[in-house]
Write a protein that holds these residues in place. Structure first.
Motif, mmCIF file in Angstrom:
data_model
loop_
_atom_site.group_PDB
_atom_site.id
_atom_site.type_symbol
_atom_site.label_atom_id
_atom_site.label_comp_id
_atom_site.label_asym_id
_atom_site.label_seq_id
_atom_site.Cartn_x
_atom_site.Cartn_y
_atom_site.Cartn_z
ATOM 1 N N GLU A 58 29.566 35.688 36.574
ATOM 2 C CA GLU A 58 29.381 36.023 35.165
ATOM 3 C C GLU A 58 30.388 37.070 34.711
ATOM 4 N N ALA A 59 31.011 37.757 35.681
ATOM 5 C CA ALA A 59 31.964 38.816 35.337
ATOM 6 C C ALA A 59 33.028 38.924 36.429
ATOM 7 N N LEU A 60 34.138 39.549 36.048
ATOM 8 C CA LEU A 60 35.274 39.716 36.960
ATOM 9 C C LEU A 60 35.775 41.158 36.929
ATOM 10 N N ARG A 70 38.419 39.291 40.864
ATOM 11 C CA ARG A 70 37.348 39.389 41.852
ATOM 12 C C ARG A 70 36.010 39.239 41.139
ATOM 13 N N ALA A 71 35.145 38.399 41.678
ATOM 14 C CA ALA A 71 33.811 38.208 41.116
ATOM 15 C C ALA A 71 32.987 39.471 41.334
ATOM 16 N N VAL A 72 32.337 39.934 40.264
ATOM 17 C CA VAL A 72 31.451 41.101 40.337
ATOM 18 C C VAL A 72 30.234 40.845 39.450
ATOM 19 N N SER A 73 29.222 41.685 39.596
ATOM 20 C CA SER A 73 28.062 41.569 38.714
ATOM 21 C C SER A 73 28.416 42.165 37.352
ATOM 22 N N HIS A 124 33.521 48.236 36.474
ATOM 23 C CA HIS A 124 34.778 47.689 35.956
ATOM 24 C C HIS A 124 34.676 46.198 35.629
ATOM 25 N N ALA A 125 33.480 45.759 35.281
ATOM 26 C CA ALA A 125 33.250 44.334 35.017
ATOM 27 C C ALA A 125 33.783 43.909 33.655
ATOM 28 N N TYR A 126 34.415 42.756 33.645
ATOM 29 C CA TYR A 126 34.835 42.093 32.413
ATOM 30 C C TYR A 126 34.042 40.792 32.337
ATOM 31 N N ILE A 138 39.595 36.767 46.523
ATOM 32 C CA ILE A 138 40.181 37.125 45.233
ATOM 33 C C ILE A 138 41.018 35.955 44.735
ATOM 34 N N LEU A 139 40.742 35.516 43.513
ATOM 35 C CA LEU A 139 41.523 34.454 42.894
ATOM 36 C C LEU A 139 42.821 35.081 42.395
#
Length: 139
Positions: free
Chosen positions: A42-44, A58-61, A66-68, A110-111
């Motif tokens: 849902e965020a990167l 990088r996938a993050v919550s 630092h989520a986008y 990491i994409l």
């Protein structure tokens, strides 16, 4: 009489190759294959290696500092998925004079896209001269 079916875009298989597009204004989009490769987050986090000129995602919550947030363009559930990267591209002086698409690859979760590769210039597939840089089928 033939038993016709109506072909819809939804019947076409999704593009299997992951692509990331950096649009003219710094909006970043990824196709469904790239989103799936990251585990459909849902965020990167937006990452950059200035020496190697590699952008990472990088996938993050969503709650990460630092989520986008990612969102499906036009409310579709199959992508393309977009994230606002305007401040990111400005800070790192990433050229966004034209929209460009790169084949993405996964490196340790990491994409990545390599900006040393020129990528492919993309133009809008919309009428009336609206520039989005996103092709509905392969973002």
């Amino acid at each position: 009489m033939p038993n016709f079916e109506t072909f819809t875009k939804r019947m076409a298989p999704l593009v299997k190759q992951p692509f990331v597009t950096v649009q003219k204004r710094g909006i970043i989009s990824m196709n469904a294959a790239a989103h799936a490769l990251l585990g459909e987050p849902e965020a990167l986090e937006l990452l950059y290696d200035p020496k190697e000129r590699i952008v990472g995602f990088r996938a993050v919550s969503r709650e990460s500092e630092h989520a986008y947030p990612l969102r499906a363009q036009n409310g579709k559930s199959v992508g393309p998925y977009i994230v606002s990267g305007t401040a990111f591209v400005k800070y790192y002086n990433i050229d966004v004079a034209v929209s460009r698409r790169w084949v993405a690859y996964l490196d340790d979760g990491i994409l990545c896209i390599d900006l040393k590769d020129a990528g492919t210039e993309v133009t809008s597939n919309r009428s009336a001269g609206k520039e989005s840089g996103v092709d509905d089928e392969d973002a």
